[in-house]
Design an enzyme around this catalytic site. Structure first.
Site, PDB file in Angstrom:
ATOM      1  CB  SER A 293     -91.455 -86.347 -13.180  1.00  0.00           C
ATOM      2  OG  SER A 293     -90.422 -85.400 -12.955  1.00  0.00           O
ATOM      3  CG  ASP A 294     -89.877 -86.539 -19.807  1.00  0.00           C
ATOM      4  OD1 ASP A 294     -88.775 -85.947 -19.710  1.00  0.00           O
ATOM      5  OD2 ASP A 294     -90.287 -87.022 -20.874  1.00  0.00           O
ATOM      6  CD1 TRP A 295     -85.070 -81.987 -17.141  1.00  0.00           C
ATOM      7  CD2 TRP A 295     -85.689 -84.107 -16.835  1.00  0.00           C
ATOM      8  NE1 TRP A 295     -84.028 -82.642 -16.512  1.00  0.00           N
ATOM      9  CE2 TRP A 295     -84.376 -83.944 -16.312  1.00  0.00           C
ATOM     10  CE3 TRP A 295     -86.288 -85.355 -16.728  1.00  0.00           C
ATOM     11  CZ2 TRP A 295     -83.663 -84.985 -15.725  1.00  0.00           C
ATOM     12  CZ3 TRP A 295     -85.576 -86.401 -16.142  1.00  0.00           C
ATOM     13  CH2 TRP A 295     -84.291 -86.207 -15.654  1.00  0.00           C
TER      14      TRP A 295
END
Length: 875
Positions: A293-295
């Site tokens: 996942s992106d942050w």
């Protein structure tokens, strides 16, 4: 772990977004049309034990994962929290087997947040080289530096944004709005990075084409009242032929990781979008690595795991909350049967297989020798908790001789747009340098956090895709050194707003005035001069156009150098006869001044080609950023109604004039094209893939004794805000905090989400072949042409192969190949390129497969997308 998120929330909280039902229009702003819809695809595909190129990594991962407990598998898949240790993101360690915490670190052009690292040219500049070798070498050098810092996964390269709209804030992190050029750059960068021993992460998958509305909190901080992030609404044909294309090239190159996006695609969040992750990425194109996942892009627990997410970053639901959608909740989900064992096993397998494929071993992991959070030598190891004060930065110098490579890339990526004879410079009598962009940031090159300003010469944009400069050579420094060497008179005015002084200087006899101007862009969490990541316009910053027009009115030998993330509008002055040369120098990195000096003085014969189109007006591009919400306070809707027609494809379709076309670039010599030949190869028929996958495997057993999963004794060194895999209590219902505890997985998840039986293969998929049906890569044609240097100087030429696919809805031409060839004066060399079945195919939305249409097709070879000297019908 002092709490747990309710399991019902985690399993189904945003499931309507993961697998939405068609909904009614929300308000009149949508003109009563239905919202775009992303259909569900389950189960999440498991690794193929016979995937070509992954066989050895699979066996090593199997041997390792088979030894893991459930807690250890959860620790491997869940980030430990924002600021929990040294890197921008880390997974939990497995000390029992000697595996250290894996370090995830930005970025696509530098190791972010460290010191004694290099800052390379941005992706858009390396794309302008049209040089596969330089793309690979840059990827390898980035991998070397990352490995030297103890990084496990380097968060790059970038194919999302692709560059749908030229105003997009992060376009410069990627390569080009052309999918083939970007795909080749992605593949070479991936190979280079992973050959150096670091896992590459292709990002952001997919449709993250603007900064506005990518995150709710960020948008609200700018005063926009939205409750969900933007939805990029992309049709199936456009997805396959444009946005998915370069990611497939990365998959074929063996990329170990893919990062999913903040935004939604067709009203389903990217990190729980089963169509994107399960269907397109893993099922159709056989991606064997892990999805990260992106942050803070994860919005659910079990639902995101079922939809194809394999690693949660940075692990907490919100930065420094200490709460996690996974961690203890993932442990609980497997224990109570909500998530099957085969899925957690596959998540762990994908992570470890990528680790081993990049040549890493448990025994020889490089220790993390820096802290992203500070450059101080000593500080808390657990930064957010302020705990365990010790040495956290060793200031390891990983630069090697990369400055030489950076200088070469930036020079060869510089595009000569105009030259009426003033270049190359040959010991000019008097050189006058004008503009802030030629000089230094008065507070130092790293004075603005994440380069969030535009002071002095522009080396890179702003945001998480940046790094700390070890030095930044300004054009003023380098050009003055060359002038001293030549015995030239040299003066500079490093201001844009000093008309009296500038006029007095450049209007003098024998002046060669070189004006440096720029435009900037970056990531949405930083606002620079009103630009919330995305550019407000396509004009030059700091009244650069007025500066150019003024100088050229006072000096009849004015040379303009532009640093920018993409095109700027030159319409008002590009054809002024007093402007004798224009160069686009992109975002060149730390060797900025040296590289442009090399080109201006002919040490490097310019051979860069513009990786985007220079239009006459902003409106001429046909696309733009959505700057205001258009769906009430719900998810803004960005419809990609232009389909595949972005950049040069759009201009060609509209038959619109351009200032400088895609692929254009001048040289200090001249070339002639001749003798186009097409050789057709006999290849087998395209056979759609049939059959089934293996059954989902499981590796090792896990204890069903709940006591084995409870947080250890009080002696265990608990760290505040650290994400652990442990339960709070032996009573699973109270540990989950879920009033509805006891519901079955079927009540939480879509049909087939937990089905581990053998699954049918898609016709377009490649059983054991990452990248889709292997017949797509059969070489059907070889195209050759002769390139002759008709000038007096040696130089590099970049012949380009374009194809017209023949259909009424197809672009006039699409790039399909290129090469950079060194040619001596009078020499003739042969350009050679191949066309694969994929190159000549179109995506059939009805059959869900690639097909070669019956329309006659034509091949073009030339020096740009609109200077196609040679053409021939494809036999």
């Amino acid at each position: 772990m002092k709490f747990a998120i309710p399991l019902a929330l985690l399993a189904s909280g945003n499931l309507a977004l993961a697998t939405p039902e068609p909904v009614q229009p929300l308000n009149h702003q949508l003109h009563k049309r239905a919202l775009a819809y992303s259909e569900p695809h389950y189960p999440s595909p498991w690794m193929d034990s016979k995937a070509i190129g992954w066989e050895d990594a699979y066996e090593k991962a199997k041997a390792f994962v088979s030894q893991l407990t459930l807690l250890e598998k959860v620790n491997l898949t869940t980030g430990i929290g924002w600021g929990a240790e040294q890197c921008v993101g880390q997974t939990g360690a497995i000390p029992r087997l000697g595996l250290k915490s894996m370090c995830m670190q930005d970025a696509p052009l530098a190791i972010r947040g460290t010191d004694y690292n290099s800052v390379f040219p941005a992706g858009v500049t390396v794309a302008a080289t049209f040089d596969r070798g330089l793309m690979y070498r840059r990827g390898y050098a980035l991998g070397e530096e990352a490995k030297g810092k103890g990084v496990t996964v380097l968060l790059g390269p970038v194919a999302g944004p692709l560059g749908r709209a030229p105003e997009g804030g992060r376009n410069w992190e990627g390569f080009s709005p052309d999918p083939v050029l970007t795909g080749i750059a992605m593949a070479e960068t991936v190979r280079g990075t992973q050959d150096a021993g670091v896992v590459a992460c292709a990002k952001h998958f997919v449709g993250n084409e603007q900064e506005h509305f990518r995150q709710v909190g960020e948008a609200r901080g700018y005063g926009y009242n939205i409750s969900e992030t933007l939805s990029s609404n992309i049709d199936d044909k456009t997805m396959h032929e444009l946005y998915l294309w370069p990611f497939v090239d990365a998959i074929r190159a063996g990329v170990g990781s893919v990062m999913c996006v903040y935004t939604q695609a067709n009203n389903s969040y990217g990190c729980q979008n089963s169509k994107l992750l399960n269907n397109l990425l893993k099922q159709e194109n056989g991606f064997q690595g892990f999805v990260m996942s992106d942050w803070q892009a994860q919005h659910t627990g079990v639902a995101s795991a079922a939809a194809g997410l394999d690693m949660s970053m940075p692990g907490d639901t919100v930065f420094n909350s200490g709460r996690s959608y996974w961690g203890a909740n993932l442990t609980l989900a497997v224990l109570n049967g909500t998530l099957p064992q085969w899925r957690i096993d596959d998540m762990a397998m994908r992570i470890m297989a990528a680790f081993f494929k990049a040549g890493q071993t448990v025994e020889d992991q490089e220790p993390i020798n820096f802290s992203f959070w500070t450059l101080d030598t000593y500080g808390p190891l657990h930064w957010a908790a302020g705990k365990d004060y010790q040495q956290i930065n060793w200031h390891v110098d990983v630069q090697g001789d990369h400055g030489t490579l950076i200088r070469e890339i930036a020079a060869r990526g510089t595009v000569l747009l105009k030259n009426t004879g003033s270049l190359p410079l040959d010991k000019p009598k008097f050189v006058a340098i004008i503009g802030e962009d030629a000089g230094p940031n008065p507070f130092g090159p790293n004075s603005c956090p994440d380069r969030g300003c535009n002071n002095g010469t522009l080396g890179i944009g702003w945001g998480s895709g940046t790094g700390n400069f070890p030095y930044l050579v300004t054009p003023d420094q380098a050009l003055q050194a060359r002038a001293v060497q030549d015995g030239s008179r040299y003066e500079s005015i490093l201001r844009n707003h000093a008309p009296t002084e500038i006029k007095a200087l450049v209007s003098q006899q024998d002046a060669t005035a070189i004006v440096f101007v720029n435009a900037n862009a970056g990531e949405g969490y930083i606002n620079v001069e009103g630009n919330e990541g995305d550019r407000l316009n396509l004009t030059l910053w700091k009244e650069g156009d007025a500066l150019v027009k003024n100088v050229s009115s006072w000096c009849n030998n004015t040379i303009v150098v532009i640093h920018s993330p993409g095109p700027v509008l030159l319409t008002e002055w590009y054809d002024n006869p007093n402007i004798t040369a224009i160069l686009w120098a992109g975002m060149p990195g730390q060797e900025n001044g040296n590289s442009i000096t090399d080109v201006l003085y002919g040490r490097v014969n310019p051979s860069g080609r513009t990786p985007f189109t220079w239009g006459a007006t902003r409106e001429s591009y046909g696309t733009d950023v959505l700057y205001e919400p258009n769906n009430g306070n719900e998810a803004p809707q960005q419809d990609y109604t232009e389909g595949v027609f972005i950049d040069y494809r759009h201009f060609d379709k509209a038959d619109a004039p351009v200032l400088y076309e895609f692929g254009y670039g001048l040289s200090y010599t001249t070339f002639n094209y001749s003798n186009l030949k097409i050789e057709k190869h006999e290849v087998g028929e395209y056979t759609p893939t049939t059959g089934q996958t293996e059954q989902a495997p499981t590796f090792g057993n896990f204890s069903e004794n709940v006591e084995d999963y409870v947080f250890p004794s009080e002696e265990f060194p608990y760290v505040y805000q650290f994400i652990y895999p442990y339960l709070n209590s032996t009573a699973m219902s109270s540990s989950s905090g879920d009033a509805d505890y006891g519901k079955t997985a079927e009540e939480f998840l879509p049909p087939k989400a937990n089905d581990g039986s053998a699954q049918p293969l898609l016709p377009s998929s490649g059983h054991h072949h990452p990248g889709g049906n292997p017949a797509l890569y059969d070489i059907m044609y070889t195209v050759t042409a002769d390139i002759t240097n008709t000038g007096k100087l040696a130089g590099d030429e970049v012949p380009q192969l374009y194809l017209n696919l023949g259909g009424p809805e197809d672009p006039k031409v699409v790039l399909r190949g290129f090469d950079r060839l060194r040619v001596e004066p009078g020499e003739k060399v042969q350009f050679r390129a191949v066309l694969t079945r994929r190159d000549v195919s179109s995506w059939d939305t009805e059959n869900q497969d690639w097909v070669i249409t019956d329309f006659p097709k034509k091949v073009f070879v030339g020096s740009s997308s609109r200077k196609l000297e040679l053409e021939e019908v494809l036999p």
